[in-house]
Design a protein around this motif. Structure first.
Motif, PDB file in Angstrom:
ATOM      1  N   PRO A   1       0.801  -1.235   0.000  1.00 25.35           N
ATOM      2  CA  PRO A   1       0.000   0.000   0.000  1.00 25.35           C
ATOM      3  C   PRO A   1       0.829   1.278   0.000  1.00 25.35           C
ATOM      4  N   ARG A   2       2.049   1.228   0.547  1.00 24.92           N
ATOM      5  CA  ARG A   2       2.858   2.447   0.590  1.00 24.92           C
ATOM      6  C   ARG A   2       3.252   2.931  -0.801  1.00 24.92           C
TER       7      ARG A   2
ATOM      8  N   ALA B   1       0.655   5.942  -3.170  1.00 29.76           N
ATOM      9  CA  ALA B   1       0.485   7.395  -3.078  1.00 29.76           C
ATOM     10  C   ALA B   1       0.192   7.966  -4.459  1.00 29.76           C
ATOM     11  N   ASP B   2      -0.670   8.922  -4.484  1.00 34.48           N
ATOM     12  CA  ASP B   2      -1.094   9.513  -5.756  1.00 34.48           C
ATOM     13  C   ASP B   2      -0.321  10.813  -5.977  1.00 34.48           C
ATOM     14  N   PRO B   3       0.634  10.818  -6.888  1.00 38.51           N
ATOM     15  CA  PRO B   3       1.460  12.019  -7.053  1.00 38.51           C
ATOM     16  C   PRO B   3       0.923  13.005  -8.087  1.00 38.51           C
ATOM     17  N   LYS B   4      -0.377  13.045  -8.265  1.00 38.39           N
ATOM     18  CA  LYS B   4      -0.923  13.956  -9.276  1.00 38.39           C
ATOM     19  C   LYS B   4      -0.528  15.405  -8.975  1.00 38.39           C
ATOM     20  N   VAL B   5      -0.103  16.091  -9.991  1.00 42.30           N
ATOM     21  CA  VAL B   5       0.224  17.506  -9.854  1.00 42.30           C
ATOM     22  C   VAL B   5      -0.667  18.280 -10.823  1.00 42.30           C
ATOM     23  N   PRO B   6      -1.457  19.205 -10.294  1.00 47.36           N
ATOM     24  CA  PRO B   6      -2.294  20.002 -11.200  1.00 47.36           C
ATOM     25  C   PRO B   6      -1.431  20.785 -12.185  1.00 47.36           C
TER      26      PRO B   6
ATOM     27  N   VAL C   1      -0.369  24.221 -11.036  1.00 45.98           N
ATOM     28  CA  VAL C   1       0.724  24.221 -10.050  1.00 45.98           C
ATOM     29  C   VAL C   1       2.054  24.043 -10.773  1.00 45.98           C
ATOM     30  N   LEU C   2       2.057  23.123 -11.739  1.00 42.95           N
ATOM     31  CA  LEU C   2       3.273  22.872 -12.518  1.00 42.95           C
ATOM     32  C   LEU C   2       3.686  24.143 -13.265  1.00 42.95           C
TER      33      LEU C   2
ATOM     34  N   ASN D   1       9.753   4.273   3.600  1.00 44.05           N
ATOM     35  CA  ASN D   1       9.204   4.991   2.464  1.00 44.05           C
ATOM     36  C   ASN D   1       9.320   4.145   1.196  1.00 44.05           C
TER      37      ASN D   1
ATOM     38  N   LYS E   1      11.065  13.469 -10.638  1.00 46.14           N
ATOM     39  CA  LYS E   1      10.713  13.708  -9.238  1.00 46.14           C
ATOM     40  C   LYS E   1       9.584  12.765  -8.833  1.00 46.14           C
ATOM     41  N   ALA E   2       8.538  12.751  -9.622  1.00 45.17           N
ATOM     42  CA  ALA E   2       7.401  11.896  -9.287  1.00 45.17           C
ATOM     43  C   ALA E   2       6.841  11.305 -10.569  1.00 45.17           C
TER      44      ALA E   2
ATOM     45  N   THR F   1       6.943  14.353 -13.280  1.00 51.32           N
ATOM     46  CA  THR F   1       7.528  15.672 -13.050  1.00 51.32           C
ATOM     47  C   THR F   1       9.030  15.486 -12.837  1.00 51.32           C
TER      48      THR F   1
END
Lengths: 478, 400
Positions: A334-335, A338-343, A346-347, A408, A453-454, A463
């Motif tokens: 499950p770790r 994580a959902d790294p969505k970036v609007p 924001v970008l 992590n 990055k993600a 990103t």
């Protein structure tokens, strides 16, 4: 031939090198894996064709005039709609009003672009190429191909080499293909490929280019000709009367066939090995070929191709290779969810500072910080908008604090992160990479690397930002 | 200079749920469990509560936004209810809000309740963040142990403490908390463990092994506060008062400005200094009868002993190994097991610390009861050393 010369080159390989014999061992039960020896350069989980091309471009543009054009070449570019040339420009902090374009379609795309720019007098252009190509486990390409990048800066001046002659042949020889329907390569029968590639493509183009350059085959000092299958250059050289050793053979043995990056990597290595006055023959292969014949005028001030081949971190865990390739999708639990969505908004606001690693320097106090903020981090400061841009990419930096985080999620654990102190005063909490699974110590010197990055796997987005890597790489045993 | 809140507010009653893997409970049930005990202790009717503050840190896995879940679960009536959040310092933040309201004369009786329901995430450790913020463009996604583990290397580098010495002292921190937790019926982990077990545990974030890390828990804790006069009017005589509550938060100095060496938590030092001044504590090593500190990780407790002024700089390693902070030591620390063993339901932890100090001051701590004490300290730390919120409160007998 135009007035432009090769002004600088840069070659980059990822830290990791997989021992090919380990794959043969792991695959012995299946009869796959072949008898390949040497090593394959393997991109870290956070490297792609773009990040590696940025690293090569940094090397090619250090201490050089800023290019007016950026060309990014790859057959494995991460995006089909998002210009990589633009991202390279932002990572190098170049002015946004320069021209940039992406080239693709076959392995010779980057070298073809280089020849094209050599013919454009007066304009300085950066051609940077990177590859991280998907492969099928057990295929000959899994071990024979490698990940890496190379770049060349072209423009007016004496530079390192001048083009004497060139030739191109465009023929739809499908020695290997990849498509939207089949992203991993599908290869044709090797002996047939070799025979046709030599007789119909490479040998005629080499003869034409040498004739145009006015150079006798025996006067070529070094060749940088990709071997689509083993023995191709040897046969082509015999057919043309070339005696020159092929530096691409060394690259392919130590790192793998770097696809669109191989001709430029070969050019960089040849220029490091040659002496002024020597003649170097470089070819790009794929759907035909392009051949360029160069006269060497100087050696690169800072070699990068030779060190890239000699330094790295070897490994022999085949399942780790499969995981890094994306060929197996391990259940990380499950770790990893994580959902790294970036609007996008924001970008848009932040990305140029992130891609260029642009912080702020306070005009009142001289304090440097990242990221920039309306009010400086300087103690006691309350004035607004006192900062000018300052780029941190090339600033010497050291570890203040660090850990190897095993809780992590990381696709290639452990996850190293900690505070990095830059010599100019900036301090940034950063991820650390290329550690070879050895945790750097407090006080260790670090360098910056452009990385993913993600990765938003759900939406197919990524990103980019900078991460800190140890300054030196270990020497690879021969 | 503000006069502070010393002795302006007393604790009328406290409650604390059992902490742990409360598969049987939702957040609402935990709140009721803690609240029922506090109301009994206070000897009031719940309708007398005029204002309430709910501390919950992680809205996406806990009760959600606002304090309406508190008002609804406890049926508090049409009073003011507010949710507060300050990372792991949330519980103390709720206590601070209720205390300030009473001290300001805004209400006579106020409730502070902290709750967290963390075991429904389905995995160990804190929940993952899911929001796309500008910081996500550059800041590493490190875990909580990863953030605190970095204290260790920086501390060793500053003080010349060898890694094995530091590791042994860290292990002693956890060993001691397991000893204490075994005596606490409400604790999440009630088992003593050996030093060898601690030292040989798998690595989580170098050099923190499994037993250097607290887990996360389900739980709730609460306090009902009022003025000394009202408490006396209710027939209370042995009163515990709030001597000080101080909170300090980072503003980028540690993580963006190049002065901090990473080996301590500056906000703890600042909050402690302010709290000592507010409470009139001149020599904490002599005055404090017990301390409940934020031992999210063993190394955090170690540096906190210096940050609170209880050990000299660079000496905490040796003080810990000498047993100075054991239950029988000069300054008992984590007599209830601490975050390590009582557990860490984030929003409740600050109030749980206050509950232990309150219980010890009133002689209610059962098997782990200390001798005569007059003052106790809680230290509740949110975030990570490089970007933290540190809350320090001091509780003691009214009039002392």
């Amino acid at each position: 031939m135009g007035d432009n010369a090769i002004l600088a080159t840069g070659a980059y390989l990822p830290l990791l090198r997989f021992d090919r014999t380990a794959a043969a061992k792991a695959l012995r039960w299946s009869g796959l894996g072949g008898g390949q020896k040497g090593r394959r350069a393997v991109a870290a989980h956070d490297e792609d064709a773009l990040t590696m091309a940025v690293e090569a471009a940094r090397l090619a543009t250090a201490d050089a005039p800023a290019p007016g054009t950026i060309i990014f070449g790859s057959t494995s570019a991460p995006f089909t709609e998002r210009a990589h040339g633009t991202l390279v420009g932002e990572a190098l902090n170049l002015s946004p009003d320069i021209r940039s374009l992406d080239v693709a379609g076959c392995r010779r795309a980057g070298f073809a672009a280089l020849l094209d720019r050599l013919g454009q007098s007066g304009r300085t252009s950066l051609v940077t190429t990177g590859e991280r190509r998907p492969v099928k486990p057990g295929s000959s390409q899994e071990l024979g191909w490698g990940d890496g990048a190379a770049a060349a800066l072209v423009g007016p001046g004496e530079g390192l080499a001048r083009l004497l002659g060139q030739a191109s042949i465009n023929r739809d020889l499908v020695d290997v293909y990849a498509s939207a329907g089949r992203p991993a390569p599908y290869a044709a029968e090797e002996r047939w490929v070799r025979d046709i590639a030599v007789a119909e493509i490479l040998a005629p183009a080499i003869r034409t280019a040498l004739a145009e350059a006015g150079v006798k085959p025996g006067d070529v000092t070094l060749a940088a000709v990709p071997d689509p299958v083993s023995g191709t250059y040897k046969a082509a050289a015999a057919a043309c009367g070339l005696k020159a050793p092929n530096v691409c053979a060394d690259i392919q043995a130590a790192a793998g066939d770097l696809g669109a990056a191989l001709p430029l990597f070969g050019l960089a290595l040849a220029l490091e090995r040659a002496a002024p006055g020597d003649v170097v023959l470089v070819a790009g292969f794929g759907s035909g070929c392009d051949v360029g014949v160069f006269r060497v005028t100087a050696n690169p001030a800072r070699p990068s191709a030779g060190p890239a081949l000699a330094e790295g971190h070897g490994f022999d865990e085949y399942v780790r290779l499969l995981s890094l390739e994306g060929a197996v999708d391990l259940d990380w639990g499950p770790r990893s969810e994580a959902d790294p969505k970036v609007p996008a908004s924001v970008l848009w606001r932040g990305a140029r500072a992130m891609h260029g690693f642009i912080g702020g320097i306070c005009r009142k106090t001289g304090v440097v910080q990242f990221p920039k903020s309306r009010i400086s981090v300087s103690p006691g400061s309350h004035e607004i908008d006192t900062q000018d841009d300052i780029r941190l990419v090339e600033v010497p930096a050291r570890v203040v604090s660090i850990t190897a985080d095993r809780l992590n999620f990381s696709p290639d654990p452990p996850f190293h992160f900690g505070l990095i102190q830059f010599e100019n005063g900036a301090r940034v909490m950063m991820e650390m990479v290329d550690t070879g699974r050895t945790t750097p110590a407090v006080g260790d010197a670090m360098r910056m690397r452009f990385r993913i990055k993600a990765a938003d796997r759900k939406r197919g987005f990524r990103t980019y930002f900078w991460k800190a890597a140890p300054l030196a790489r270990p020497h690879l045993e021969a | 200079m503000a006069s502070g809140i010393r002795d302006k507010v007393v604790i009328l009653g406290m409650g604390c749920s059992e902490f742990g893997e409360r598969w049987d409970c939702a957040s609402e049930d935990l709140m009721v469990e803690a609240f029922a005990e506090a109301v009994r202790d206070a000897g009031i009717d719940p309708g007398e509560i005029e204002a309430a503050w709910l501390g919950s840190a992680l809205d996406d896995v806990n009760v959600g936004n606002s304090a309406l879940p508190l008002a609804t679960a406890l049926r508090l009536g049409p009073i003011s209810v507010t949710r507060v959040e300050n990372m792991c310092a949330t519980g103390t933040e709720a206590l601070r809000a209720a205390t300030y309201a009473v001290a300001a004369g805004a209400c006579d009786i106020a409730l502070a309740l902290g709750v967290e329901k963390l075991k429904d995430t389905g995995y160990g450790g804190l929940p993952l963040r899911t929001k796309g913020l500008a910081n996500d463009l550059w800041m590493p996604y490190g875990s909580a142990p990863g953030g605190f583990a970095q204290l260790a290397g920086a501390y060793s580098a500053r003080h010349g403490i060898s890694a094995p010495d530091l590791k042994r002292a860290m292990a002693h921190v956890s060993w001691k908390s397991h000893q204490n937790g075994a005596l606490n019926a409400k604790a999440h982990l009630r088992k003593a463990v050996s030093m060898e077990t601690i030292l040989e545990a798998p690595m989580i974030a170098d050099p923190l092994g499994l037993f250097d890390c607290c887990g996360v828990s389900d739980g709730a804790a609460c306090a009902i506060v009022t003025t000394p006069d009202i408490a006396r009017g209710l027939g209370k005589s042995d009163l515990v008062s709030v001597k000080a509550v101080q909170v300090t938060g980072s503003h980028g100095w540690e993580s963006q400005y190049g002065e901090w060496d990473g080996s301590y938590v500056r906000n703890t030092r600042l909050s402690a200094a302010r709290a000592y001044a507010e409470a009139g504590v001149h020599d904490p090593r002599q005055s404090l009868g017990l301390v409940e500190v934020h031992d999210c990780f063993s190394v955090t407790e170690l540096v906190t002993m210096e940050d609170l002024g209880l050990s000299a700089e660079g000496r905490a390693t040796f003080d810990i190994l000498d047993g100075r902070y054991d239950r029988g030591g000069a300054v008992p620390c984590q007599t209830d097991g601490g975050l390590k063993c009582f557990g860490h339901p984030v929003g409740a932890s600050g109030l749980r610390m206050a509950y232990e100090v309150y219980s010890q001051l009133l002689g209610r701590a059962g098997d782990r009861q200390l001798g005569d004490i007059n003052l106790g300290l809680t230290h509740n730390l949110g975030g990570a050393p490089f970007n933290s919120v540190a809350a320090v409160s001091i509780l003691g007998r009214l009039g002392d």
